[in-house]
Every structure is written in structure tokens, then in C-alpha cells.
Design an enzyme around this catalytic site. Structure first.
Site, PDB file in Angstrom:
ATOM      1  N   ALA A  46       0.961  -1.213  -0.011  1.00  0.00           N
ATOM      2  CA  ALA A  46       0.133  -0.138   0.007  1.00  0.00           C
ATOM      3  C   ALA A  46       0.766   1.309  -0.088  1.00  0.00           C
ATOM      4  CB  ALA A  46      -0.937   0.054   1.127  1.00  0.00           C
ATOM      5  N   LYS A  81      15.147  -2.411   3.452  1.00  0.00           N
ATOM      6  CA  LYS A  81      14.522  -2.523   2.189  1.00  0.00           C
ATOM      7  C   LYS A  81      14.638  -1.094   1.551  1.00  0.00           C
ATOM      8  CE  LYS A  81      11.631  -6.312   3.499  1.00  0.00           C
ATOM      9  NZ  LYS A  81      10.195  -6.708   4.031  1.00  0.00           N
ATOM     10  N   ARG A  82      14.761  -0.859   0.108  1.00  0.00           N
ATOM     11  CA  ARG A  82      15.095   0.497  -0.172  1.00  0.00           C
ATOM     12  C   ARG A  82      16.277   0.838   0.443  1.00  0.00           C
ATOM     13  NH1 ARG A  82       9.762  -0.661   0.256  1.00  0.00           N
ATOM     14  NH2 ARG A  82       8.495  -0.737  -1.544  1.00  0.00           N
ATOM     15  N   LYS A 196      -2.565  -8.467   0.891  1.00  0.00           N
ATOM     16  CA  LYS A 196      -2.120  -6.980   1.092  1.00  0.00           C
ATOM     17  C   LYS A 196      -3.265  -5.937   0.940  1.00  0.00           C
ATOM     18  CE  LYS A 196       2.327  -7.110   2.143  1.00  0.00           C
ATOM     19  NZ  LYS A 196       2.837  -6.484   3.514  1.00  0.00           N
ATOM     20  N   ASP A 225      -3.270  -6.952   5.299  1.00  0.00           N
ATOM     21  CA  ASP A 225      -2.082  -5.989   5.929  1.00  0.00           C
ATOM     22  C   ASP A 225      -2.270  -4.788   5.001  1.00  0.00           C
ATOM     23  OD1 ASP A 225       0.033  -4.912   6.601  1.00  0.00           O
ATOM     24  OD2 ASP A 225       1.495  -6.399   5.925  1.00  0.00           O
ATOM     25  N   GLU A 251      -3.640  -6.139   9.823  1.00  0.00           N
ATOM     26  CA  GLU A 251      -1.849  -5.643  10.219  1.00  0.00           C
ATOM     27  C   GLU A 251      -1.878  -4.323   9.782  1.00  0.00           C
ATOM     28  OE1 GLU A 251       0.835  -8.848   9.094  1.00  0.00           O
ATOM     29  OE2 GLU A 251       2.384  -7.239   8.393  1.00  0.00           O
ATOM     30  N   GLU A 277       5.810  -4.231  13.257  1.00  0.00           N
ATOM     31  CA  GLU A 277       7.040  -4.718  12.394  1.00  0.00           C
ATOM     32  C   GLU A 277       8.064  -3.458  12.006  1.00  0.00           C
ATOM     33  OE1 GLU A 277       4.467  -5.733   8.806  1.00  0.00           O
ATOM     34  OE2 GLU A 277       6.186  -4.127   7.854  1.00  0.00           O
ATOM     35  N   HIS A 327       7.784 -10.354  12.428  1.00  0.00           N
ATOM     36  CA  HIS A 327       7.855 -10.008  10.785  1.00  0.00           C
ATOM     37  C   HIS A 327       8.983 -10.222  10.112  1.00  0.00           C
ATOM     38  CE1 HIS A 327       9.233  -6.684   8.156  1.00  0.00           C
ATOM     39  NE2 HIS A 327       8.023  -6.992   7.494  1.00  0.00           N
ATOM     40  N   GLU A 347       5.678 -15.947   9.660  1.00  0.00           N
ATOM     41  CA  GLU A 347       5.618 -15.150   8.222  1.00  0.00           C
ATOM     42  C   GLU A 347       6.651 -15.912   7.428  1.00  0.00           C
ATOM     43  OE1 GLU A 347       6.375 -10.949   7.870  1.00  0.00           O
ATOM     44  OE2 GLU A 347       4.729 -10.944   6.257  1.00  0.00           O
TER      45      GLU A 347
HETATM   46 MG   LIG Z   1       3.307  -6.337   7.330  1.00  0.00          MG
END
Ligand SMILES: [Mg+2]
Length: 397
Positions: A46, A81-82, A196, A225, A251, A277, A327, A347
Site C-alpha cells: 500500500a 528494504k530500499r 495486502k 495487511d 495488520e 514490524e 515480521h 511469516e
Molecule cells: Mg506487514
């Protein structure tokens, strides 16, 4: 390098004075590496659809390998991430020499030392994500030394953990492909599916959720999520509309730091709320838990600074009756989830599989704790090929 070695030896002698463990083992070599793991398809949740982030194309992995005078080894990793991977790696390189000469069993002492080595940039965020690889490697080593899986060293409540798949339900994936991914995951023995949501078009979220629930049947565990992309008003409206789907949890409905908003939502809805997370310290999780902000807590060991603070979060969460759903990083979290007193969820992400020579096994909706010692993983040749930078201190035994 010789100056590093001689200072390491003299440091070890200094530290042995007054210690009960004078004959204990000593850390003599630490290696850090920065690798970039490419993803087969750019990934969107998102945060991408609301325009806040670009699709994810790679994951930065910061790996620590630690060896001792007596020949014991441990590996641990952090990730980003990124942005952020280069910064975590640089900070880890700056503090790595603080490990040389320490007894690897004194994990809490080493943790404190590493924390203070970089304390001017804080005790959360990147500062502690740079400690995570070391801390996780020391726990890996401690369990290997004890010739136990880490879960057993910590004290396991179970030898497998129910697990759900996230990677098949991202927002860049068309609905017909999501449905195919669900079938593949179930054939592979997954115990739950996460979809998601959190798109600007809430009707589209409900359309996809309706289709996935119909595919799974009424009772198969299903989560959603929203990746923090709803405001409070949207979250309660969507939460009420989603009560009919018998979800295991909703989530990150709200901003990760909105403790009051999460608490109000948790009180208002029958569907459990999950979050945590994005938090990067024990203190942040403490606010969430003491603020009654969720039913499930979702700490991430690399993000909170390693296994040492994660265990503190587990202890507090358990005392307050929260459920646990760590997470990402299942390679680490399977051991921690196994040691949680209340039945947790793990997960499942296959993204990190190419980094390791060993793989986790799924059966009947659960992921099995292997009988390998420590975390139970060794770095693959592929991980070495993706490595762009390395830095070592001390000397291998
Ligand atoms: Mg999540």
C-alpha cells in the site's frame, strides 16, 4: 592487521581480570559483508500505491560472521528494504572492533558495549540495526556451542510453528495470479494466507478480499495487511466491513506510531489487530504493549537490534497476554516463535532462500524446527556472489 591483533590480545588479558570466566573463549575475528539480493519482480504494497514509496526491487543484507580462539563460529544478519543498507553496514564496520577479545558467551555485556559504542546516534533505528548481525551471530554461536537448535537453547514450547504466506498476495499481483499463488502455497503446506490491502480504492481491496476468502473457504486462516496506509476513520470503517471475513488479524491498519489509534481500533473490533514490524527498539514495543495497542505483536529481530532485545519484547508481550507474529526473517524467527508460550504465527517469505545452503521445511500448515545447531544456516555461494563490500577485524584462528 597486526596492530589489531596485538591490541585484541592485550584487551582480552585486561578483560579477564576479575572475571569468573578467565579461561573462557575469546572472539578473535569478525567479518562483515554487504550483499544486495535482487527480487524477481518489483514488489508493491500500500505504501507504493499511495505514492509514498517506489516498488521494491532488492533487499540489502548485512551479514556478520564471528569466530573465536577455540574455533567456534556464528553468523547473523540484518537487512533493509530500499534505503539504509549502506548506512547500517558502515555503522557496523565502525563498532566491529569492540567485539575482539570478548567472551562470546557474554552476549548481554557485548550488547551493552556495542550500544554505547554508537550511542551518540541513538538506541533505535539504524544504530541498533547495525548491532543486530553481531547479536544474532552470538546467539547462533551459543546454540552451536551447546549443540542445540537455537529454539532448544532458549527453551522451546513446540517443535514446529504454524506459518502463513505473505509473498503471494502483494498489490502488484493481479487477482487471478493471487488466486493461483494461494493454490501453490496450500499445495506446499502453508497454514495461512495474507493479502495486502490499503489501496486508495477501498472497494478494490474488498473485491480482492472477497475473492480470496471464497477461494480459501470460510475457515482457512486469512489475514490482511494495510501497511499503515489508512487514517483512523478509514481504518474503523474498513475494519467493520471486514468483520464478516473471519480474519486472523488486520495488520498495520494505521501509522506504526499511532498507539492511541491502534488501541481504539483493538477495543472497537472483534477482528484482532496486529502491528509492530516498523518499530526499532524494546522501548517502542513497550509503549505498544502497555498501551493495549494490538492483539498481536509483530517484532522483527534484525529491526529491533537483535535477539537480545527481541527476547525482552517476548517476555513483556507474554506477561500481557499478547499473541506473537514476528515480521519477515523466518530463518531467525522460527526459533524465537518456538520459544513463545502462546501459540504464535510465523511469516513465510521465500525471498532469502538463495542466501543459504539450507532450507526450512513446511508440513501440514507448520514450519518445522530443524535439528541443525544454532540458527541452522550457512551462507551460500550465491550470497558471496551478491556481496559488494566486506570488512574484517582481528585474525581468523
Ligand atoms: Mg506487514
Amino acid at each position: 592487521m597486526s596492530s589489531v591483533n596485538s591490541s585484541a590480545v592485550s584487551y582480552a588479558k585486561t578483560q579477564s581480570v576479575g572475571n569468573a570466566t578467565e579461561s573462557g573463549d575469546r572472539i578473535v575475528w569478525v567479518n562483515l559483508s554487504l550483499a544486495f539480493l535482487p527480487l524477481a519482480t518489483p514488489v508493491s504494497d500500500a505504501k507504493v500505491l499511495t505514492g509514498r514509496q517506489k516498488p521494491l526491487t532488492e533487499v540489502a543484507i548485512i551479514v556478520a560472521e564471528i569466530e573465536t580462539r577455540d574455533g567456534f563460529q556464528g553468523i547473523g544478519f540484518s537487512y533493509s528494504k530500499r534505503a539504509g543498507g549502506q548506512g547500517i553496514y558502515a555503522h557496523a564496520c565502525e563498532i566491529a572492533d569492540a567485539l575482539i577479545g570478548e567472551d562470546p558467551n557474554d552476549i548481554d555485556k557485548i550488547y551493552t558495549k556495542l550500544l554505547w559504542a554508537g550511542a551518540s546516534v541513538g538506541r533505535s533505528g539504524m544504530a541498533v540495526q547495525a548491532i543486530s548481525p553481531f547479536d544474532i551471530a552470538l546467539w547462533d554461536m551459543k546454540a552451536r556451542r551447546a549443540q542445540l537448535p537455537l529454539a532448544k537453547l532458549l527453551g522451546a514450547h513446540r517443535d514446529s510453528v504454524q506459518c502463513y504466506n505473505t509473498s503471494g498476495g502483494f498489490l502488484h499481483t493481479p487477482l487471478d495470479q493471487v488466486i493461483k499463488n494461494v493454490a501453490i502455497s496450500r499445495e506446499n503446506g502453508i497454514g495461512g494466507i495474507k493479502l495486502k490491502v490499503g489501496q486508495p480504492n477501498t472497494a478494490e481491496d474488498l473485491r480482492r478480499l472477497t475473492a480470496v476468502r471464497q477461494t480459501l473457504g470460510d475457515d482457512f486462516p486469512l489475514m490482511v495487511d494495510a501497511n499503515q496506509q489508512w487514517d483512523r476513520e478509514t481504518a474503523i470503517r474498513m475494519g467493520r466491513k471486514m468483520e464478516q471475513f473471519n480474519l486472523v488479524w488486520i495488520e498495520e491498519p494505521l501509522d506504526a506510531y499511532d498507539v492511541e489509534g491502534h488501541a481504539a481500533l483493538t477495543a472497537a473490533l472483534d477482528t484482532p489487530i496486529a502491528t509492530g514490524e516498523m518499530l526499532t527498539s524494546f522501548r517502542e514495543h513497550e509503549q505498544l504493549i502497555l498501551g493495549n495497542a494490538s492483539d498481536f505483536v509483530q517484532p522483527d529481530a534484525p529491526r529491533v537490534g537483535g535477539i537480545t532485545p527481541f527476547l525482552q519484547i517476548m517476555d513483556l508481550a507474554a506477561r500481557h497476554g499478547r499473541k506473537l507474529a514476528p515480521h519477515f526473517a523466518m530463518e531467525i524467527h522460527i526459533h524465537l516463535a518456538a520459544a513463545y508460550p502462546i501459540e504464535p504465527w510465523l511469516e513465510h517469505f521465500e525471498w532469502l532462500n538463495p542466501l543459504f545452503n539450507e532450507q526450512l521445511e513446511l508440513r501440514d500448515g507448520r514450519m518445522l524446527i530443524s535439528d541443525r545447531h544454532g540458527l541452522g544456516f550457512s551462507l551460500s555461494e550465491q550470497a558471496r556472489r551478491w556481496t559488494t563490500l566486506t570488512h574484517s577485524v582481528g585474525k581468523r584462528p
